[in-house]
Design a protein around this motif. Structure first.
Motif, mmCIF file in Angstrom:
data_model
loop_
_atom_site.group_PDB
_atom_site.id
_atom_site.type_symbol
_atom_site.label_atom_id
_atom_site.label_comp_id
_atom_site.label_asym_id
_atom_site.label_seq_id
_atom_site.Cartn_x
_atom_site.Cartn_y
_atom_site.Cartn_z
ATOM 1 N N LEU A 80 0.442 -1.313 0.193
ATOM 2 C CA LEU A 80 0.355 -0.279 -0.064
ATOM 3 C C LEU A 80 0.924 1.295 0.050
ATOM 4 O O LEU A 80 -0.107 1.981 -1.230
ATOM 5 N N ILE A 81 1.603 1.620 0.410
ATOM 6 C CA ILE A 81 2.880 2.396 0.964
ATOM 7 C C ILE A 81 3.652 2.864 -0.402
ATOM 8 O O ILE A 81 3.658 3.275 -1.507
ATOM 9 N N GLY A 82 3.633 1.861 -1.444
ATOM 10 C CA GLY A 82 3.750 1.357 -2.401
ATOM 11 C C GLY A 82 3.420 2.648 -3.902
ATOM 12 O O GLY A 82 3.890 2.302 -3.987
ATOM 13 N N THR A 83 1.699 1.838 -3.330
ATOM 14 C CA THR A 83 0.480 2.365 -4.015
ATOM 15 C C THR A 83 1.414 3.919 -4.070
ATOM 16 O O THR A 83 0.619 5.197 -4.895
ATOM 17 N N ASP A 84 1.302 4.984 -2.731
ATOM 18 C CA ASP A 84 1.413 5.790 -2.482
ATOM 19 C C ASP A 84 2.371 6.422 -3.247
ATOM 20 O O ASP A 84 2.490 7.446 -3.284
ATOM 21 N N PHE A 85 3.472 5.737 -3.025
ATOM 22 C CA PHE A 85 4.835 6.491 -3.467
ATOM 23 C C PHE A 85 4.517 6.259 -5.040
ATOM 24 O O PHE A 85 5.474 7.693 -5.516
ATOM 25 N N ILE A 86 4.197 5.573 -5.777
ATOM 26 C CA ILE A 86 3.865 5.848 -7.192
ATOM 27 C C ILE A 86 3.093 6.779 -7.579
ATOM 28 O O ILE A 86 3.255 7.298 -9.520
ATOM 29 N N GLU A 87 1.692 7.072 -6.950
ATOM 30 C CA GLU A 87 1.173 8.229 -7.181
ATOM 31 C C GLU A 87 1.960 9.081 -7.150
ATOM 32 O O GLU A 87 1.276 10.155 -7.230
ATOM 33 N N GLN A 88 2.432 9.846 -5.666
ATOM 34 C CA GLN A 88 2.656 10.158 -5.766
ATOM 35 C C GLN A 88 4.213 11.167 -6.516
ATOM 36 O O GLN A 88 4.344 12.128 -6.778
ATOM 37 N N ARG A 89 5.061 9.799 -6.795
ATOM 38 C CA ARG A 89 6.355 10.413 -7.461
ATOM 39 C C ARG A 89 6.351 9.981 -8.961
ATOM 40 O O ARG A 89 7.102 10.831 -9.826
ATOM 41 N N PHE A 90 4.764 9.172 -9.804
ATOM 42 C CA PHE A 90 5.154 9.006 -10.959
ATOM 43 C C PHE A 90 4.579 10.059 -11.679
ATOM 44 O O PHE A 90 3.525 11.160 -11.118
ATOM 45 N N ASP A 91 3.579 9.393 -13.216
ATOM 46 C CA ASP A 91 2.602 10.068 -14.068
ATOM 47 C C ASP A 91 1.494 10.128 -13.470
ATOM 48 O O ASP A 91 1.204 8.874 -12.651
ATOM 49 N N ILE A 92 0.505 11.011 -14.336
ATOM 50 C CA ILE A 92 -0.980 10.974 -13.991
ATOM 51 C C ILE A 92 -1.461 9.551 -14.208
ATOM 52 O O ILE A 92 -2.215 8.954 -13.440
ATOM 53 N N ASP A 93 -0.740 8.739 -15.691
ATOM 54 C CA ASP A 93 -1.474 7.610 -16.022
ATOM 55 C C ASP A 93 -1.644 6.539 -14.858
ATOM 56 O O ASP A 93 -2.039 5.605 -14.404
ATOM 57 N N TYR A 94 -0.352 5.828 -14.203
ATOM 58 C CA TYR A 94 0.136 5.644 -13.396
ATOM 59 C C TYR A 94 0.157 6.048 -11.558
ATOM 60 O O TYR A 94 -0.191 5.209 -11.085
ATOM 61 N N GLY A 95 -0.530 7.532 -11.662
ATOM 62 C CA GLY A 95 -1.178 7.048 -9.746
ATOM 63 C C GLY A 95 -2.658 7.193 -10.815
ATOM 64 O O GLY A 95 -3.118 6.795 -10.053
ATOM 65 N N ILE A 96 -3.053 6.586 -11.813
ATOM 66 C CA ILE A 96 -4.714 6.000 -12.033
ATOM 67 C C ILE A 96 -4.300 5.090 -10.898
ATOM 68 O O ILE A 96 -4.828 4.132 -10.410
ATOM 69 N N ARG A 97 -3.482 3.959 -12.065
ATOM 70 C CA ARG A 97 -3.545 2.928 -11.699
ATOM 71 C C ARG A 97 -3.163 1.764 -10.258
ATOM 72 O O ARG A 97 -3.232 1.372 -9.961
ATOM 73 N N ALA A 98 -2.294 3.345 -9.525
ATOM 74 C CA ALA A 98 -1.899 2.819 -8.168
ATOM 75 C C ALA A 98 -2.613 2.688 -7.437
ATOM 76 O O ALA A 98 -3.295 2.750 -6.851
ATOM 77 N N ARG A 99 -3.911 4.200 -7.781
ATOM 78 C CA ARG A 99 -4.812 4.010 -6.543
ATOM 79 C C ARG A 99 -5.787 2.949 -7.038
ATOM 80 O O ARG A 99 -6.895 2.197 -5.943
ATOM 81 N N SER A 100 -5.901 2.336 -8.435
ATOM 82 C CA SER A 100 -6.609 1.486 -8.551
ATOM 83 C C SER A 100 -6.007 -0.396 -7.662
ATOM 84 O O SER A 100 -7.493 -0.678 -7.322
ATOM 85 N N SER A 101 -4.899 -0.029 -8.035
ATOM 86 C CA SER A 101 -4.380 -1.112 -7.284
ATOM 87 C C SER A 101 -4.078 -1.309 -5.535
ATOM 88 O O SER A 101 -4.892 -2.431 -4.941
ATOM 89 N N ARG A 102 -4.314 -0.143 -5.269
ATOM 90 C CA ARG A 102 -4.064 0.143 -3.910
ATOM 91 C C ARG A 102 -6.440 -0.825 -3.551
ATOM 92 O O ARG A 102 -5.770 -1.157 -2.714
ATOM 93 N N GLY A 103 -6.684 0.275 -4.216
ATOM 94 C CA GLY A 103 -8.538 -0.692 -3.828
ATOM 95 C C GLY A 103 -8.640 -2.312 -3.928
ATOM 96 O O GLY A 103 -9.194 -2.987 -3.678
#
Length: 315
Positions: A80-103
């Motif tokens: 879950l912290i990994g998804t937080d990191f990706i959402e914060q540091r990567f581009d918008i596309d990966y940010g959306i996928r990070a939120r989806s993965s977290r859910g």
């Protein structure tokens, strides 16, 4: 790691890779080859279809797949912290996928694990760097470059260097074949084959402008591996400074890229740097005012003094 955990981990390793030698597994799990032999036998007796090829290694029979496993609270927090990191540091596309993965991860966790993971996550927080906050352009550039890498297309961009070129210019236009992106001390760096320099160069995304993907295609050399890549270190000039003890902690915490060593002395903190040109440290040293004194080289000491005199005349 106990035997049960190791057996499960071996199956996961074999599931991820087509074939592994006993020596590879022994190195991964920090045990003996003989122990791996016994583990493979135990897996076979338990019904796991491990196939051994003499001189090659072990693999799982085609079609075998280990069903999803339950995460511990600590493993769930890590993901879950990994998804937080990706959402914060990567581009918008990966940010959306990070939120989806977290859910999805949270949805499959048992209630007690989900509650424990939530409790632990409340004690941990990731804060964006100033560069992340100030530049939404970085995220756009990450996405553009990422797609250019996958499509094997060259890019063109304006670039501002920290130090001027031989002709006195700091800014130039580059065309390059992007090989990969690296996050270094909070800053994204593009590793690319530069057409202008005919060599691999590093470009900080925050210094780029007018990034464009070209139609020109490229192929990454077969002998290039981003994870094994080590750039040539041409920082051959050493700079030493003496820091007032009152700000020693602040200087250490500044985490300057060129800093190599710091040693406490009675008169203050001595900090050593290794740079290409001493001028790379000029503004950083001046920023500490009279609390920092350059010890060597003498030429840089004089440069700082001259700059300080110019500043004094302005005031």
């Amino acid at each position: 790691m106990n035997k049960t955990d190791r057996l499960l981990a071996i199956v996961l390793q074999l599931q991820r890779k087509s074939i592994l030698r006993a020596e590879d597994l022994a190195a991964t799990f920090e045990t003996s080859v003989r122990t791996i032999y016994r583990d493979i036998q135990a897996l076979s007796e338990a019904g796991v279809p491990v196939v051994g090829a003499p001189g090659q290694g072990y693999s799982l029979m085609e079609g075998y797949f280990l069903p999803p496993i339950t995460f511990t609270a600590e493993e769930a927090v890590t993901l879950l912290i990994g998804t937080d990191f990706i959402e914060q540091r990567f581009d918008i596309d990966y940010g959306i996928r990070a939120r989806s993965s977290r859910g999805k991860i949270e949805a499959i966790l048992p209630e007690h694990v989900r509650s424990e993971a939530s409790r632990v996550r409340k004690t941990i927080r990731l804060l964006a760097s100033k560069e992340d906050i100030s530049s939404g352009q970085n995220r756009e550039y990450i996405e553009t470059i990422r797609r250019a890498i996958l499509e094997e297309r060259k890019v063109r961009f304006g670039y501002s260097k920290r130090m001027p070129e031989e002709d006195g210019n700091r800014r130039s236009v580059r065309e390059a074949a992007p090989y990969g992106l690296v996050l270094v001390q909070g800053s994204w760096i593009l590793i690319a084959q530069c057409d202008l320099r005919q060599d691999i160069r590093h470009f900080r995304l925050s210094r780029m402008t007018d990034l464009t993907v070209l139609e020109d295609r490229f192929k990454v050399p077969s002998d290039f591996n981003l994870h094994d890549y080590t750039p040539l270190d041409d920082r051959n000039t050493r700079v030493s400074i003496l820091v007032n003890p009152d700000i020693a902690d602040k200087v250490k915490e500044s985490n300057n890229f060129y800093m190599e060593a710091a040693e406490d002395h009675a008169e203050g903190l001595q900090v050593n740097f290794r740079v290409r040109q001493p001028e790379e440290l000029l503004h950083w040293v001046l920023g500490w005012g009279a609390d920092v004194v350059v010890l060597e080289p003498e030429s840089f000491r004089n440069r700082v003094r001259d700059e300080a005199e110019k500043m004094f005349k302005r005031y």
